[in-house]
Design a protein around this motif. Structure first.
Motif, short mmCIF file in Angstrom:
data_model
loop_
_atom_site.label_atom_id
_atom_site.label_comp_id
_atom_site.label_asym_id
_atom_site.label_seq_id
_atom_site.Cartn_x
_atom_site.Cartn_y
_atom_site.Cartn_z
N GLY A 108 -10.31 -4.53 -15.23
CA GLY A 108 -10.90 -6.03 -14.65
C GLY A 108 -11.34 -6.86 -15.84
N LYS A 109 -11.01 -6.56 -16.98
CA LYS A 109 -11.42 -7.67 -17.90
C LYS A 109 -10.28 -7.86 -19.15
N SER A 110 -10.25 -9.16 -19.21
CA SER A 110 -9.21 -9.65 -20.23
C SER A 110 -9.54 -9.49 -21.71
N TYR A 111 -8.75 -8.98 -22.75
CA TYR A 111 -9.09 -8.70 -24.16
C TYR A 111 -7.97 -9.57 -24.52
N PRO A 112 -8.21 -10.60 -25.55
CA PRO A 112 -7.19 -11.21 -26.39
C PRO A 112 -6.73 -10.12 -27.51
N GLN A 113 -5.36 -10.28 -27.98
CA GLN A 113 -4.97 -9.46 -28.73
C GLN A 113 -4.81 -10.15 -30.25
N ASP A 114 -4.86 -9.42 -31.24
CA ASP A 114 -4.67 -9.89 -32.39
C ASP A 114 -3.97 -8.72 -33.38
N GLY A 115 -4.14 -8.81 -34.69
CA GLY A 115 -3.45 -8.00 -35.63
C GLY A 115 -3.81 -6.42 -35.45
N TYR A 116 -4.91 -6.24 -35.04
CA TYR A 116 -5.49 -4.91 -34.70
C TYR A 116 -5.06 -4.03 -33.63
N SER A 117 -4.60 -4.98 -32.53
CA SER A 117 -4.08 -4.41 -31.26
C SER A 117 -2.98 -3.37 -31.49
N ASN A 118 -3.07 -2.18 -31.06
CA ASN A 118 -2.09 -1.18 -31.41
C ASN A 118 -1.83 -0.19 -30.15
N LEU A 119 -2.29 -0.31 -28.80
CA LEU A 119 -2.26 0.27 -27.86
C LEU A 119 -0.97 0.30 -26.98
N SER A 120 -0.43 1.34 -26.77
CA SER A 120 0.86 1.78 -26.11
C SER A 120 0.50 1.61 -24.61
N ARG A 121 1.71 1.43 -23.91
CA ARG A 121 1.39 1.47 -22.36
C ARG A 121 1.30 2.84 -21.86
N LYS A 122 1.69 3.91 -22.69
CA LYS A 122 1.46 5.20 -22.44
C LYS A 122 0.10 5.63 -22.20
N VAL A 123 -0.83 5.09 -23.25
CA VAL A 123 -2.15 5.56 -23.39
C VAL A 123 -2.62 4.59 -22.51
N LEU A 124 -2.59 3.19 -22.34
CA LEU A 124 -2.86 2.46 -21.23
C LEU A 124 -2.92 3.03 -19.85
N SER A 125 -1.80 3.49 -19.69
CA SER A 125 -1.68 4.16 -18.13
C SER A 125 -2.84 5.41 -17.84
N ARG A 126 -3.34 5.80 -18.97
CA ARG A 126 -4.34 6.95 -18.64
C ARG A 126 -5.80 6.47 -18.57
N VAL A 127 -6.07 5.19 -18.79
CA VAL A 127 -7.41 4.54 -18.65
C VAL A 127 -7.51 4.49 -17.27
N GLY A 128 -8.76 5.06 -16.86
CA GLY A 128 -9.20 4.81 -15.38
C GLY A 128 -8.90 5.99 -14.49
N ARG A 129 -8.18 6.92 -15.08
CA ARG A 129 -7.51 8.25 -14.28
C ARG A 129 -8.99 8.99 -13.93
N ASN A 130 -9.85 9.32 -15.20
CA ASN A 130 -11.06 9.96 -15.04
C ASN A 130 -10.82 11.16 -14.39
N LEU A 131 -10.20 12.19 -15.06
CA LEU A 131 -9.75 13.57 -14.58
C LEU A 131 -11.11 14.30 -14.42
N HIS A 132 -12.16 14.08 -15.25
CA HIS A 132 -13.30 14.86 -15.22
C HIS A 132 -14.14 14.59 -13.86
N ASN A 133 -13.85 13.36 -13.18
CA ASN A 133 -14.57 13.13 -12.03
C ASN A 133 -13.66 13.45 -10.64
N ARG A 134 -12.55 14.27 -11.11
CA ARG A 134 -11.55 14.29 -9.84
C ARG A 134 -11.97 15.83 -9.22
N PRO A 135 -12.36 15.95 -8.15
CA PRO A 135 -12.82 17.27 -7.52
C PRO A 135 -11.65 18.18 -7.67
N HIS A 136 -12.05 19.62 -8.20
CA HIS A 136 -11.28 20.57 -8.40
C HIS A 136 -10.19 20.41 -9.34
#
Length: 494
Positions: A108-136
């Motif tokens: 829900g937030k926007s972050y401008p990218q610069d020379g430090y940005s190094n996130l891959s789509r694979k890693v970004l796809s994991r954000v928000g999954r919160n497996l530790h809060n998924r029952p069982h």
């Protein structure tokens, strides 16, 4: 630039787009194969991206054909016709990671990218999954068992649990929270782009749940647990993944709390001005340090006994962390081996003071939920925690969170090992760049990547690296009707 490749095997892959605008020549068995053009993702790995992406795309088409032929039905994205593009899961972020001047929308937030940005789509796809809060889910089971232990064992005078729990804090933190608040030196390796995931120069995905320590202490808390997903660039094998989950605990003591019950405790002090030694900080008295250390080790011994049962052999190993001193790693003897379980120590008083708790002293520890779950439930591969296969998940649907569970393997197939070789640039490249590329293109099908050797021609400006990719089907994505294994020669013409 010549790139020598042997074979790569894949079970399922789709949505493999072209990856950079540049020509590359691929050679195989001393024969010229073909040339490609691709969209930009990074100069250091562009040739490797070309050949890996092309191979996986070709293999996916063959695999889909075999799966349909074996099953006789068309059900779900695994069975779509060759060349069809299935609907991919909605990503947690929008944007083009690494694009200078662009932005990434994350949680829900926007972050401008610069020379430090190094996130891959694979890693970004994991954000928000919160497996530790998924029952069982197995990570949820471990979290709940730890919570249950702390809630029942440590109770305040009011009758409420002494430790509060925070398991839904945003994984996006500032570099100050992740490093500076924890006294991590400016030249510490963990700050490098090769080790951490940055949205930009000021924001990143937390590398540890300790990133929230200072804020919670500043809010006036003196006993809490923090649970969440953390992100680190790392190697590829059964024990490492760029996203895993940590549980952090902190407890502070006032002078009255620490020395209560100690004979002549009213004459003892928490602080003094002396010199730092291997046993204590310069601002702590030896008596206070030893009592905090004793309480920390007793707390952790009780927790491990609760999880593993009585008769557990434990040993403590001295180590170093920037935010604790003295610091220790806890190891347990399990199935005849000593396993590192967690890190801990007496909190650096400079950190505690800066958060506004100058009259208190405390301890902190952090443990990996995957590490505990893999040991407790005999889960052999860290990638399995991200599986949506009900054959994996249903094994942990237990009525009692303390019930013993032994993981039953999903696949009977062994790993398939293939070689890959490519030229390395002399600058602006780390092995983690290649690992991220493999994960982005190969997903969770790549079980392990080993560097076998390096060769540098005395007259060449390039270095060649030879590696082995081990790809194994854990049946996380393969259709049940046809667990087929498909090989694709990277350089076979279309």
């Amino acid at each position: 630039m010549p790139i020598v490749v042997s074979q790569i095997m894949i079970l399922e892959f789709w949505n493999c787009q072209t990856v950079f605008y540049s020509s590359c020549t691929i050679l195989h068995s001393h024969q010229l194969c073909t040339r490609f053009q691709f969209l930009h993702i990074g100069e250091a790995v562009k040739g490797v991206a070309a050949m890996v992406c092309w191979a996986l795309r070709r293999a996916a088409q063959v695999r889909v054909h075999l799966a349909r032929k074996a099953s006789g039905v068309c059900r779900g994205p695994e069975h779509q016709a060759s060349g069809a593009r299935p609907t991919a899961p909605e990503p947690a972020a929008r944007g083009a990671p690494g694009a200078l001047g662009g932005t990434v929308e994350l949680l829900g937030k926007s972050y401008p990218q610069d020379g430090y940005s190094n996130l891959s789509r694979k890693v970004l796809s994991r954000v928000g999954r919160n497996l530790h809060n998924r029952p069982h889910h197995p990570l949820w089971l471990i979290k709940e068992r730890v919570k249950q232990h702390f809630y029942s064992r440590y109770v305040a005078r009011s009758g409420t649990p002494l430790f509060s729990v925070y398991d839904d804090l945003s994984p996006v933190v500032t570099t100050w929270q992740n490093f500076d608040s924890l006294l991590v030196p400016a030249d510490h390796p963990s700050r490098k782009k090769g080790d951490s995931y940055y949205l930009n120069a000021t924001h990143m995905l937390r590398a540890h749940t300790s990133a929230h320590q200072w804020d919670l202490l500043r809010a006036g808390l003196d006993a809490f647990l923090v649970v969440g997903d953390v992100y680190r660039r790392d190697q590829i094998d059964a024990q490492h993944h760029p996203v895993f989950h940590q549980l952090e605990a902190v407890r502070l003591f006032s002078r009255h709390q620490l020395f209560a019950g100690v004979k002549d405790g009213e004459n003892l002090q928490l602080f003094e001005q002396s010199s730092r030694s291997a046993r204590k900080q310069e601002t702590h008295t030896l008596e206070a340090t030893k009592l905090v250390e004793f309480d920390l080790k007793q707390t952790l011994t009780r927790l491990m006994t609760h999880l593993f049962g009585d008769g557990l052999d434990i040993r403590w190993v001295d180590c170093y962390f920037p935010f604790t001193h003295p610091s220790f790693e806890m190891e347990i003897s399990f199935h005849g081996e000593w396993l590192e379980i967690l890190g801990c120590g007496v909190m650096e008083q400079q950190l505690v003071n800066s958060a506004g708790a100058e009259d208190q002293i405390g301890w902190a520890f952090g443990l990996g939920l995957e590490r505990l779950a893999m040991v407790l439930y005999d889960i052999p591969d860290i990638r399995l925690f991200w599986s949506e296969d009900e054959r994996f998940l249903k094994q942990f649907c237990v009525q009692d969170i303390n019930q013993k569970v032994k993981f039953q393997p999903l696949s009977k197939y062994p790993a398939v090992i293939n070689d890959i070789s490519f030229w390395l640039p002399r600058e602006n490249y780390t092995e983690n760049d290649f690992y991220d590329l493999v994960r982005t293109i190969g997903g969770d099908l790549v079980e392990k990547v080993d560097l076998i050797d390096k060769f540098e021609h005395p007259k060449s400006i390039h270095v060649a690296a030879n590696g082995v990719l081990s790809l194994k089907d854990n049946s996380m994505t393969a259709p049940r009707e046809a667990e087929q294994r498909v090989s694709a020669c990277v350089c076979r013409p279309a």
